[in-house]
Design a protein around this motif. Sequence first.
Motif, PDB file in Angstrom:
ATOM      1  N   ILE A 156      43.101  41.296  42.484  1.00  0.00           N
ATOM      2  CA  ILE A 156      43.602  41.387  41.043  1.00  0.00           C
ATOM      3  C   ILE A 156      42.521  41.811  39.677  1.00  0.00           C
ATOM      4  CG2 ILE A 156      42.902  38.872  39.887  1.00  0.00           C
ATOM      5  CD1 ILE A 156      44.206  37.242  42.271  1.00  0.00           C
ATOM      6  N   SER A 157      43.099  42.358  38.901  1.00  0.00           N
ATOM      7  CA  SER A 157      41.865  42.439  37.550  1.00  0.00           C
ATOM      8  C   SER A 157      41.989  41.451  36.972  1.00  0.00           C
ATOM      9  CB  SER A 157      42.357  44.348  37.373  1.00  0.00           C
ATOM     10  OG  SER A 157      42.509  45.736  38.651  1.00  0.00           O
ATOM     11  N   LEU A 158      40.406  41.765  36.421  1.00  0.00           N
ATOM     12  CA  LEU A 158      40.525  40.003  35.219  1.00  0.00           C
ATOM     13  C   LEU A 158      40.800  40.853  34.278  1.00  0.00           C
ATOM     14  CD1 LEU A 158      40.480  37.396  34.709  1.00  0.00           C
ATOM     15  CD2 LEU A 158      37.991  37.635  34.944  1.00  0.00           C
ATOM     16  N   ILE A 159      41.720  40.828  33.018  1.00  0.00           N
ATOM     17  CA  ILE A 159      41.563  41.421  31.465  1.00  0.00           C
ATOM     18  C   ILE A 159      40.887  40.546  31.326  1.00  0.00           C
ATOM     19  CG2 ILE A 159      42.630  42.027  29.704  1.00  0.00           C
ATOM     20  CD1 ILE A 159      42.257  44.007  32.427  1.00  0.00           C
ATOM     21  N   ILE A 160      39.898  40.697  30.086  1.00  0.00           N
ATOM     22  CA  ILE A 160      39.429  39.633  29.250  1.00  0.00           C
ATOM     23  C   ILE A 160      38.940  40.256  27.882  1.00  0.00           C
ATOM     24  CG2 ILE A 160      36.893  37.998  29.019  1.00  0.00           C
ATOM     25  CD1 ILE A 160      36.594  38.243  31.454  1.00  0.00           C
ATOM     26  N   SER A 161      39.992  39.723  26.866  1.00  0.00           N
ATOM     27  CA  SER A 161      39.807  40.260  25.632  1.00  0.00           C
ATOM     28  C   SER A 161      38.829  39.352  24.987  1.00  0.00           C
ATOM     29  CB  SER A 161      41.413  39.751  24.824  1.00  0.00           C
ATOM     30  OG  SER A 161      42.099  37.927  24.795  1.00  0.00           O
ATOM     31  N   THR A 162      38.556  40.555  23.629  1.00  0.00           N
ATOM     32  CA  THR A 162      37.941  39.322  22.850  1.00  0.00           C
ATOM     33  C   THR A 162      37.087  40.214  21.225  1.00  0.00           C
ATOM     34  OG1 THR A 162      35.378  38.649  22.466  1.00  0.00           O
ATOM     35  CG2 THR A 162      35.546  40.940  23.417  1.00  0.00           C
ATOM     36  N   TYR A 163      36.823  39.468  20.502  1.00  0.00           N
ATOM     37  CA  TYR A 163      36.759  40.048  19.145  1.00  0.00           C
ATOM     38  C   TYR A 163      35.509  39.509  18.451  1.00  0.00           C
ATOM     39  CZ  TYR A 163      36.638  41.176  14.772  1.00  0.00           C
ATOM     40  OH  TYR A 163      36.868  41.778  13.151  1.00  0.00           O
TER      41      TYR A 163
ATOM     42  N   GLN B 266      36.141  33.007  44.495  1.00  0.00           N
ATOM     43  CA  GLN B 266      36.975  34.297  45.217  1.00  0.00           C
ATOM     44  C   GLN B 266      36.774  35.058  43.554  1.00  0.00           C
ATOM     45  OE1 GLN B 266      41.338  34.494  46.501  1.00  0.00           O
ATOM     46  NE2 GLN B 266      41.560  36.375  45.351  1.00  0.00           N
ATOM     47  N   LEU B 267      36.349  36.330  43.342  1.00  0.00           N
ATOM     48  CA  LEU B 267      35.635  37.139  42.854  1.00  0.00           C
ATOM     49  C   LEU B 267      37.444  38.077  42.180  1.00  0.00           C
ATOM     50  CD1 LEU B 267      32.418  38.335  43.705  1.00  0.00           C
ATOM     51  CD2 LEU B 267      33.242  36.946  41.185  1.00  0.00           C
ATOM     52  N   PRO B 268      37.040  38.903  41.651  1.00  0.00           N
ATOM     53  CA  PRO B 268      38.031  39.545  40.734  1.00  0.00           C
ATOM     54  C   PRO B 268      37.990  41.023  41.510  1.00  0.00           C
ATOM     55  CG  PRO B 268      37.124  39.083  39.086  1.00  0.00           C
ATOM     56  CD  PRO B 268      36.508  37.868  40.155  1.00  0.00           C
ATOM     57  N   VAL B 269      38.464  42.010  41.940  1.00  0.00           N
ATOM     58  CA  VAL B 269      38.028  43.631  42.128  1.00  0.00           C
ATOM     59  C   VAL B 269      37.564  43.913  40.962  1.00  0.00           C
ATOM     60  CG1 VAL B 269      39.778  43.729  43.565  1.00  0.00           C
ATOM     61  CG2 VAL B 269      40.332  44.765  41.427  1.00  0.00           C
ATOM     62  N   GLU B 270      37.430  43.615  39.622  1.00  0.00           N
ATOM     63  CA  GLU B 270      37.291  43.666  38.393  1.00  0.00           C
ATOM     64  C   GLU B 270      36.972  42.678  37.744  1.00  0.00           C
ATOM     65  OE1 GLU B 270      38.665  47.379  38.074  1.00  0.00           O
ATOM     66  OE2 GLU B 270      40.177  47.030  37.980  1.00  0.00           O
ATOM     67  N   VAL B 271      36.446  42.697  36.617  1.00  0.00           N
ATOM     68  CA  VAL B 271      36.319  42.757  34.971  1.00  0.00           C
ATOM     69  C   VAL B 271      36.595  43.721  34.057  1.00  0.00           C
ATOM     70  CG1 VAL B 271      35.771  41.387  33.825  1.00  0.00           C
ATOM     71  CG2 VAL B 271      35.052  40.337  36.027  1.00  0.00           C
TER      72      VAL B 271
ATOM     73  N   VAL C 255      33.623  46.594  33.058  1.00  0.00           N
ATOM     74  CA  VAL C 255      34.124  47.590  32.443  1.00  0.00           C
ATOM     75  C   VAL C 255      34.361  47.167  30.399  1.00  0.00           C
ATOM     76  CG1 VAL C 255      35.996  49.305  32.219  1.00  0.00           C
ATOM     77  CG2 VAL C 255      35.158  48.627  34.148  1.00  0.00           C
ATOM     78  N   HIS C 256      33.475  48.381  29.736  1.00  0.00           N
ATOM     79  CA  HIS C 256      33.659  47.806  28.272  1.00  0.00           C
ATOM     80  C   HIS C 256      34.662  48.925  28.301  1.00  0.00           C
ATOM     81  CE1 HIS C 256      31.871  47.336  24.541  1.00  0.00           C
ATOM     82  NE2 HIS C 256      33.436  46.456  24.008  1.00  0.00           N
ATOM     83  N   ILE C 257      36.066  48.196  27.448  1.00  0.00           N
ATOM     84  CA  ILE C 257      37.238  49.587  26.553  1.00  0.00           C
ATOM     85  C   ILE C 257      37.609  48.739  25.440  1.00  0.00           C
ATOM     86  CG2 ILE C 257      39.808  50.129  26.260  1.00  0.00           C
ATOM     87  CD1 ILE C 257      38.245  49.304  30.232  1.00  0.00           C
TER      88      ILE C 257
ATOM     89  N   SER D 201      42.923  48.907  38.295  1.00  0.00           N
ATOM     90  CA  SER D 201      42.497  49.341  40.183  1.00  0.00           C
ATOM     91  C   SER D 201      43.881  48.046  39.761  1.00  0.00           C
ATOM     92  CB  SER D 201      41.353  49.733  40.714  1.00  0.00           C
ATOM     93  OG  SER D 201      40.683  49.034  40.789  1.00  0.00           O
ATOM     94  N   GLY D 202      43.578  47.269  40.341  1.00  0.00           N
ATOM     95  CA  GLY D 202      44.386  45.885  40.762  1.00  0.00           C
ATOM     96  C   GLY D 202      45.828  45.899  40.673  1.00  0.00           C
ATOM     97  N   ASP D 203      45.318  46.045  42.186  1.00  0.00           N
ATOM     98  CA  ASP D 203      48.273  44.960  41.611  1.00  0.00           C
ATOM     99  C   ASP D 203      48.415  44.261  41.411  1.00  0.00           C
ATOM    100  OD1 ASP D 203      47.023  44.152  43.571  1.00  0.00           O
ATOM    101  OD2 ASP D 203      48.513  44.900  44.920  1.00  0.00           O
ATOM    102  N   TYR D 204      47.791  43.986  40.637  1.00  0.00           N
ATOM    103  CA  TYR D 204      47.944  42.360  39.649  1.00  0.00           C
ATOM    104  C   TYR D 204      46.694  41.917  39.022  1.00  0.00           C
ATOM    105  CZ  TYR D 204      49.973  36.916  40.326  1.00  0.00           C
ATOM    106  OH  TYR D 204      50.533  36.147  39.216  1.00  0.00           O
ATOM    107  N   ILE D 205      47.346  41.794  37.577  1.00  0.00           N
ATOM    108  CA  ILE D 205      46.813  41.012  36.300  1.00  0.00           C
ATOM    109  C   ILE D 205      46.408  39.803  36.183  1.00  0.00           C
ATOM    110  CG2 ILE D 205      46.191  42.181  33.958  1.00  0.00           C
ATOM    111  CD1 ILE D 205      46.630  44.052  35.711  1.00  0.00           C
TER     112      ILE D 205
END
Length: 261
Positions: free
Chosen positions: A4-11, A29-34, A61-63, A84-88
């Motif tokens: 699991i990759s966790l995507i967090i949108s922000t502004y 249970q942690l995601p593999v990345e945020v 990671v900051h995009i 990098s995860g296969d599940y979002i």
Amino acid sequence: MPQISLIISTYNWPEALKLCLLSVKQQTQLPVEVLIADDGSGPDTKSLIEVMRVDFPVPLVHIWHKDLGFRKSIIVNKAIKEASGDYIVQIDGDVILEKHFIKDHNHVAEKDVFVRGTRAHIHQDRLPELYRTTQIDFCFLSKGIINRFNAIRFPLLSFLFEKKKRNSNSVRGSNLAFWKSDYVLVNGYDNDLQGWGHEDEELAARFINTGKLKKGIKLRAVQFHLSHKEASRSNEGKHAEAVRNTLKNKLKTCINGYAQS
């Protein structure tokens, strides 16, 4: 078990993002990345992420892209490209996660299905206190909770409310999960949908058109939304029409989406 990759949108709301990230750190249970999908925030958000990255338990990671108005679709596409995860699992940066949130999404993940969760709300009057105390532990009995039923976690009975449907109604990116391969298949969010409203439903409509099912869940994957003033809805009508067009014409992809980001 999905990665699991966790995507967090922000502004431009670092106070809320801090509480959100603290709640990620406490997950059973942690995601593999945020990955933070940042739609043009100022330096305070960058500084917060740099400070929290020091002892964060997974890669943070900051995009970011330049602030040219509400362009959430584009920045989320860019963030998912980096995943990098296969599940979002996708959330907004103004929510606080119950500590089993990621574990619950892992449990309900299923091939050819995308998951739509719900959220409770924390009354806006409580926010100054939360900023000061950094409180992240809430339940349905907590002070200031709105939509209390959505704040209940009861996994043993969650199956009673788990429904699969072939529609895109009421899908919100604040609590949404899908396979990355399915997302790539439909070319992700439509970059042309800029401004608030319905971009999540339009994405979900294309999932449906490719044969995926929407799984609605309750009593699992609980989150608490920090109430705030609503964004401008000037483009809502245009976006709603885009959803209708996608459904009417059974569109399975968009012209300007993930691949073009």
